[in-house]
Structure formats: C-alpha cells, structure tokens
Design a protein around this motif. Structure first.
Motif, short mmCIF file in Angstrom:
data_model
loop_
_atom_site.label_atom_id
_atom_site.label_comp_id
_atom_site.label_asym_id
_atom_site.label_seq_id
_atom_site.Cartn_x
_atom_site.Cartn_y
_atom_site.Cartn_z
N THR A 1 0.83 -1.20 0.00
CA THR A 1 0.00 0.00 0.00
C THR A 1 0.87 1.25 0.00
OG1 THR A 1 -1.78 -1.13 1.17
CG2 THR A 1 -1.77 1.28 1.27
N SER A 2 1.94 1.24 0.75
CA SER A 2 2.83 2.39 0.79
C SER A 2 3.46 2.66 -0.56
CB SER A 2 3.93 2.17 1.84
OG SER A 2 3.39 2.11 3.14
N VAL A 3 3.84 1.60 -1.28
CA VAL A 3 4.40 1.77 -2.62
C VAL A 3 3.40 2.48 -3.53
CG1 VAL A 3 5.09 0.54 -4.72
CG2 VAL A 3 6.00 -0.17 -2.50
N LYS A 4 2.16 2.05 -3.49
CA LYS A 4 1.14 2.67 -4.34
C LYS A 4 0.90 4.13 -3.95
CE LYS A 4 -1.32 -1.66 -5.26
NZ LYS A 4 -2.58 -2.44 -5.05
N ASP A 5 0.85 4.40 -2.65
CA ASP A 5 0.58 5.75 -2.18
C ASP A 5 1.71 6.71 -2.55
OD1 ASP A 5 -1.80 4.92 -1.11
OD2 ASP A 5 -1.06 4.76 0.95
N ILE A 6 2.95 6.30 -2.30
CA ILE A 6 4.09 7.17 -2.62
C ILE A 6 4.20 7.37 -4.12
CG2 ILE A 6 6.58 7.48 -2.42
CD1 ILE A 6 6.51 5.73 0.09
N SER A 7 3.95 6.31 -4.89
CA SER A 7 4.02 6.41 -6.34
C SER A 7 3.00 7.42 -6.87
CB SER A 7 3.79 5.04 -6.99
OG SER A 7 4.81 4.13 -6.62
N ARG A 8 1.79 7.38 -6.34
CA ARG A 8 0.75 8.33 -6.76
C ARG A 8 1.20 9.76 -6.52
NH1 ARG A 8 -4.47 7.30 -3.66
NH2 ARG A 8 -5.12 9.12 -4.88
N LEU A 9 1.91 9.96 -5.45
CA LEU A 9 2.39 11.29 -5.10
C LEU A 9 3.52 11.75 -6.01
CD1 LEU A 9 2.10 13.56 -2.92
CD2 LEU A 9 3.89 12.37 -1.64
N LEU A 10 4.40 10.84 -6.39
CA LEU A 10 5.62 11.22 -7.10
C LEU A 10 5.49 11.21 -8.62
CD1 LEU A 10 8.25 9.27 -4.97
CD2 LEU A 10 7.72 11.70 -4.88
N ILE A 11 4.63 10.38 -9.16
CA ILE A 11 4.56 10.23 -10.61
C ILE A 11 4.25 11.54 -11.34
CG2 ILE A 11 3.09 9.25 -12.43
CD1 ILE A 11 3.34 6.56 -10.98
N PRO A 12 3.35 12.41 -10.83
CA PRO A 12 3.13 13.69 -11.53
C PRO A 12 4.40 14.52 -11.64
CG PRO A 12 1.33 13.25 -10.02
CD PRO A 12 2.37 12.22 -9.74
N PHE A 13 5.23 14.52 -10.60
CA PHE A 13 6.48 15.28 -10.66
C PHE A 13 7.43 14.68 -11.69
CE2 PHE A 13 10.86 16.14 -9.49
CZ PHE A 13 10.85 17.54 -9.39
N VAL A 14 7.48 13.34 -11.75
CA VAL A 14 8.35 12.69 -12.74
C VAL A 14 7.88 13.01 -14.14
CG1 VAL A 14 9.12 10.45 -13.60
CG2 VAL A 14 9.00 10.84 -11.15
N SER A 15 6.58 13.02 -14.38
CA SER A 15 6.04 13.39 -15.70
C SER A 15 6.48 14.79 -16.08
CB SER A 15 4.51 13.32 -15.69
OG SER A 15 4.07 12.00 -15.41
N TYR A 16 6.40 15.71 -15.12
CA TYR A 16 6.84 17.09 -15.37
C TYR A 16 8.33 17.14 -15.67
CZ TYR A 16 9.01 21.41 -13.70
OH TYR A 16 9.82 22.50 -13.57
N ALA A 17 9.13 16.43 -14.85
CA ALA A 17 10.58 16.50 -14.99
C ALA A 17 11.08 15.87 -16.28
CB ALA A 17 11.25 15.82 -13.79
N LEU A 18 10.40 14.84 -16.74
CA LEU A 18 10.78 14.18 -17.99
C LEU A 18 10.47 15.02 -19.22
CD1 LEU A 18 9.75 10.51 -17.23
CD2 LEU A 18 12.08 11.36 -17.46
N GLY A 19 9.48 15.91 -19.09
CA GLY A 19 9.12 16.76 -20.21
C GLY A 19 8.21 16.05 -21.20
N PRO A 20 7.81 16.76 -22.27
CA PRO A 20 6.90 16.18 -23.26
C PRO A 20 7.47 14.88 -23.85
CG PRO A 20 7.18 18.53 -23.62
CD PRO A 20 8.17 18.14 -22.59
#
Length: 208
Positions: A186-205
């Motif tokens: 559950t912790s993996v899923k929760d932390i991933s939900r929090l971090l994935i939007p930032f990774v999408s931003y950092a990776l760029g289009p």
C-alpha cells in the motif's frame, strides 16, 4: 632529524591495510548486531570479533557513537545497491522504475539486519536516531546515489529536479520504514501516486 617521507607504494599499502581493517570491523559489528543487538555490543566485543586491538578500533573510529554511524552508513550503501538495481531493471519505464525501487526498499527493509535491529530494539534504541532525528548523513548518501542513477538513466531530468526528487523519495521511504502505517504494498502505491506527476513534469513532453 626528520624521518623520510613514506613512499607512494608504502602509503598505498597503509591505506589498503586500514580499509581492510575497517571492513573487518564493520562486518564484525553486523555479525554482533545480528547475534545480540547493538545495545549489547561493546567495543571490546567488536575488536575481538574483527581480530584487531581495542586501540586500533578507537584509532579508526574514535568512539562507539562514531562506529555506529559508520555501520549505519555502510549498511545503507549496501542496502541501496539492491534498490538501485531494481530501478535500473525498469529503466525503459520511469514510472514502473519508481514502483520497483520503492518496493525493493520497503520490502527489503523487513529482512535487513540493521533495520531489524533498529525497529525491534529496546526503547531508547541507540541506532534509531541515526535514521530519524539525526539521519542527515544517511539521507545525503542515499540522495547522492539515487541522483546519480536518475542522471544515468534519464538524462532529460534537470540536475535540480533529480536532486529534489531523490531527496524527497528518500525521506518518504525512510519515514514509511521507521513509522509504518500500512503494508509495504500500500505504501508503494501511495508514494508512487504522489511522485509520478512530478516525474512526468521532470521528464518533459514525451518523457517515459
């Protein structure tokens, strides 16, 4: 009369000898922590198990507290190698890599000798502050390693973004290990939900 300066070959021999003694000492600490816990481990016990004198032990580490810090940092680096291997194994998918790294961290912690000693130790455990209130050296080591892997696998990450992400995920992961409120899954899923939007931003289009 001033003694002659040591030759480069002599200096390398001395350095290798010290490195070998440090490795033996920290392995002795791990063995003793596994057998009896840190609180019951004396400096004399470590010296005997490592095959060095107490004088040598104190010359290399200075104090029991400094030895504990060195042990925790050594275990952190070794433990993180498996985490980074999990991340590298999903290099083709940054989002899956986040989950793989977190899963390796949170589930692997349950079997780690040092983590068990910290979480299952007595009240006032001397090692606990080294990964909580006094955790800056551990966080810095983990952050540096993770930042390096991010730059290696996803160079489109800006350096500042990589360091921000690494520092944040390290702190979150440590918090979930030391004060768990749910299962590792559950912790993996929760932390991933929090971090994935930032990774999408950092990776760029088109990133990931």
């Amino acid at each position: 009369m001033t003694p002659p300066a040591p030759t480069p070959g002599r200096q390398r021999y001395v350095e290798r000898s010290r490195d070998a003694m440090r490795a033996a000492i920290l392995q002795a600490v791990e063995d003793l922590v596994r057998d009896r816990g840190w609180e019951a481990t004396r400096m004399a016990d470590v010296a005997v198990r490592a095959g060095v004198s107490r004088q040598t032990l104190y010359q290399l580490y200075g104090s029991r507290e400094a030895l504990a810090q060195a042990y925790v940092l050594r275990e952190t680096e070794q433990f993180l190698e498996s985490v980074l291997d999990a991340v590298r194994g999903r290099a083709d998918d940054p989002f899956a890599a986040i989950e793989a790294g977190l899963d390796a961290f949170l589930t692997g912690a349950a079997d780690n000798v040092m983590v068990k000693a910290i979480l299952q130790g007595p009240t006032g455990n001397e090692l606990l502050p080294l990964v909580t209130t006094q955790a800056l050296p551990v966080i810095q080591v983990a952050e540096e390693l993770l930042t390096g892997v991010i730059g290696e696998l996803w160079p489109q990450f800006l350096a500042d973004d990589a360091r921000l992400f690494a520092g944040s995920v390290v702190r979150l992961a440590i918090s979930h290990v030391t004060t768990p409120t749910s299962s590792p899954e559950t912790s993996v899923k929760d932390i991933s939900r929090l971090l994935i939007p930032f990774v999408s931003y950092a990776l760029g289009p088109g990133g990931g």
